[in-house]
Design a protein around this motif. Structure first.
Motif, PDB file in Angstrom:
ATOM      1  N   TYR A 147      -2.415   0.604  -4.379  1.00 56.84           N
ATOM      2  CA  TYR A 147      -2.082  -0.673  -4.045  1.00 56.84           C
ATOM      3  C   TYR A 147      -1.481  -1.651  -4.954  1.00 56.84           C
ATOM      4  O   TYR A 147      -1.850  -1.442  -6.181  1.00 56.84           O
ATOM      5  CB  TYR A 147      -3.375  -1.674  -3.476  1.00 56.84           C
ATOM      6  CG  TYR A 147      -4.328  -0.873  -2.286  1.00 56.84           C
ATOM      7  CD1 TYR A 147      -5.312  -0.035  -2.783  1.00 56.84           C
ATOM      8  CD2 TYR A 147      -3.806  -0.972  -1.133  1.00 56.84           C
ATOM      9  CE1 TYR A 147      -6.101   0.723  -2.025  1.00 56.84           C
ATOM     10  CE2 TYR A 147      -4.601  -0.021  -0.180  1.00 56.84           C
ATOM     11  CZ  TYR A 147      -5.697   0.540  -0.584  1.00 56.84           C
ATOM     12  OH  TYR A 147      -6.641   1.241   0.327  1.00 56.84           O
ATOM     13  N   SER A 203      -0.197  11.912   1.141  1.00 57.46           N
ATOM     14  CA  SER A 203      -0.630  12.743   2.061  1.00 57.46           C
ATOM     15  C   SER A 203      -0.212  14.243   1.817  1.00 57.46           C
ATOM     16  O   SER A 203       0.981  14.280   1.423  1.00 57.46           O
ATOM     17  CB  SER A 203      -0.785  12.536   3.589  1.00 57.46           C
ATOM     18  OG  SER A 203       0.677  12.393   3.988  1.00 57.46           O
ATOM     19  N   SER A 233       0.979  -1.145  -0.027  1.00 61.96           N
ATOM     20  CA  SER A 233      -0.097   0.193  -0.101  1.00 61.96           C
ATOM     21  C   SER A 233       0.660   1.234  -0.085  1.00 61.96           C
ATOM     22  O   SER A 233       1.760   1.412   0.510  1.00 61.96           O
ATOM     23  CB  SER A 233      -1.049   0.009   1.327  1.00 61.96           C
ATOM     24  OG  SER A 233      -1.848  -1.045   1.343  1.00 61.96           O
ATOM     25  N   CYS A 234       0.421   2.372  -0.830  1.00 62.63           N
ATOM     26  CA  CYS A 234       1.362   3.558  -0.710  1.00 62.63           C
ATOM     27  C   CYS A 234      -0.116   4.642  -0.259  1.00 62.63           C
ATOM     28  O   CYS A 234      -0.773   4.864  -1.366  1.00 62.63           O
ATOM     29  CB  CYS A 234       1.726   3.743  -1.752  1.00 62.63           C
ATOM     30  SG  CYS A 234       2.563   5.373  -2.050  1.00 62.63           S
ATOM     31  N   ALA A 235       0.052   5.358   0.558  1.00 66.27           N
ATOM     32  CA  ALA A 235      -0.947   6.462   0.756  1.00 66.27           C
ATOM     33  C   ALA A 235      -0.073   7.799   0.643  1.00 66.27           C
ATOM     34  O   ALA A 235       0.965   8.148   1.268  1.00 66.27           O
ATOM     35  CB  ALA A 235      -1.277   6.370   2.368  1.00 66.27           C
ATOM     36  N   ARG A 250      -6.289   1.220  -6.909  1.00 69.24           N
ATOM     37  CA  ARG A 250      -6.235   2.607  -6.386  1.00 69.24           C
ATOM     38  C   ARG A 250      -7.622   3.001  -5.542  1.00 69.24           C
ATOM     39  O   ARG A 250      -8.558   2.754  -6.247  1.00 69.24           O
ATOM     40  CB  ARG A 250      -5.904   4.018  -7.190  1.00 69.24           C
ATOM     41  CG  ARG A 250      -6.736   3.921  -8.402  1.00 69.24           C
ATOM     42  CD  ARG A 250      -5.925   5.054  -9.300  1.00 69.24           C
ATOM     43  NE  ARG A 250      -6.086   6.529  -8.926  1.00 69.24           N
ATOM     44  CZ  ARG A 250      -5.326   7.472  -9.157  1.00 69.24           C
ATOM     45  NH1 ARG A 250      -4.541   7.079 -10.340  1.00 69.24           N
ATOM     46  NH2 ARG A 250      -5.256   8.789  -8.820  1.00 69.24           N
ATOM     47  N   ASP A 251      -7.435   3.712  -4.697  1.00 69.72           N
ATOM     48  CA  ASP A 251      -8.652   4.396  -3.712  1.00 69.72           C
ATOM     49  C   ASP A 251      -8.468   5.854  -3.885  1.00 69.72           C
ATOM     50  O   ASP A 251      -7.557   6.489  -2.945  1.00 69.72           O
ATOM     51  CB  ASP A 251      -8.598   3.666  -2.471  1.00 69.72           C
ATOM     52  CG  ASP A 251      -9.948   4.137  -1.570  1.00 69.72           C
ATOM     53  OD1 ASP A 251     -10.651   5.214  -1.900  1.00 69.72           O
ATOM     54  OD2 ASP A 251     -10.466   3.378  -0.834  1.00 69.72           O
ATOM     55  N   LYS A 295      -9.140   7.619  -0.387  1.00 71.65           N
ATOM     56  CA  LYS A 295      -7.637   7.404   0.380  1.00 71.65           C
ATOM     57  C   LYS A 295      -6.768   7.992   0.017  1.00 71.65           C
ATOM     58  O   LYS A 295      -5.583   7.819   0.740  1.00 71.65           O
ATOM     59  CB  LYS A 295      -7.620   6.096   1.011  1.00 71.65           C
ATOM     60  CG  LYS A 295      -8.987   5.520   1.591  1.00 71.65           C
ATOM     61  CD  LYS A 295      -8.987   4.193   2.157  1.00 71.65           C
ATOM     62  CE  LYS A 295     -10.118   3.486   3.147  1.00 71.65           C
ATOM     63  NZ  LYS A 295      -9.854   2.061   3.462  1.00 71.65           N
ATOM     64  N   ASN A 296      -6.647   8.361  -1.197  1.00 73.98           N
ATOM     65  CA  ASN A 296      -5.243   8.953  -2.100  1.00 73.98           C
ATOM     66  C   ASN A 296      -4.223   7.495  -1.791  1.00 73.98           C
ATOM     67  O   ASN A 296      -2.900   7.814  -1.477  1.00 73.98           O
ATOM     68  CB  ASN A 296      -4.669  10.157  -1.300  1.00 73.98           C
ATOM     69  CG  ASN A 296      -5.406  11.147  -1.893  1.00 73.98           C
ATOM     70  OD1 ASN A 296      -6.338  11.253  -2.783  1.00 73.98           O
ATOM     71  ND2 ASN A 296      -5.275  12.060  -1.042  1.00 73.98           N
ATOM     72  N   THR A 297      -4.714   6.540  -2.097  1.00 72.85           N
ATOM     73  CA  THR A 297      -3.854   5.322  -1.930  1.00 72.85           C
ATOM     74  C   THR A 297      -3.875   4.295  -3.002  1.00 72.85           C
ATOM     75  O   THR A 297      -4.899   4.150  -3.694  1.00 72.85           O
ATOM     76  CB  THR A 297      -4.322   4.554  -0.496  1.00 72.85           C
ATOM     77  OG1 THR A 297      -4.373   5.263   0.472  1.00 72.85           O
ATOM     78  CG2 THR A 297      -3.574   3.297  -0.437  1.00 72.85           C
TER      79      THR A 297
END
Length: 119
Positions: free
Chosen positions: A79, A25, A21-23, A71-72, A75-77
């Motif tokens: 996968y 921010s 995962s990569c978030a 991607r989500d 959540k700005n994420t």
């Protein structure tokens, strides 16, 4: 400032699975393409997979059929689901994203996360 933080790496046996995962921010206006790169021992960094803002995906040939990027955007994420892992998948995996921050756009990188495939 923008930060990309990866998680989910580790040691797994051949044939196993991992999900990275990569978030993202920070002061993000919008995120365009997101992707995963990797750099194995003695190798150059290579693009593993990426996904555009409209959901189009692309993969390096060596992972097609085994890895899946998603991607989500809430959540700005991003996968990376990695299945049927092989020793040659061992590498440091880096998250990358093309992000608009106010009036500027640019590429941002995560710090990298180790993935080791070994019995």
């Amino acid at each position: 400032q923008v930060q990309l933080v990866e998680s989910g790496g580790g040691l797994v046996q051949p044939g196993g699975s991992l999900r990275l995962s990569c978030a993202a921010s920070g002061s993000i206006f919008s995120i365009y393409t997101m992707g995963w790169y990797r750099q194995g021992p003695g190798n150059q960094r290579e693009l593993v997979a990426d996904i555009t803002s409209d959901g189009s995906t692309a993969y390096v040939n060596s992972v097609k059929g085994r890895f899946s990027i998603s991607r989500d955007d809430v959540k700005n994420t991003v996968y990376l689901q990695m299945n049927s892992l092989k020793p040659e998948d061992t590498a440091v995996y880096y998250c990358n994203a093309y992000i608009r921050v106010q009036s500027q756009v640019g590429y941002y990188w995560g710090q990298g996360i180790q993935v080791t495939i070994s019995s």
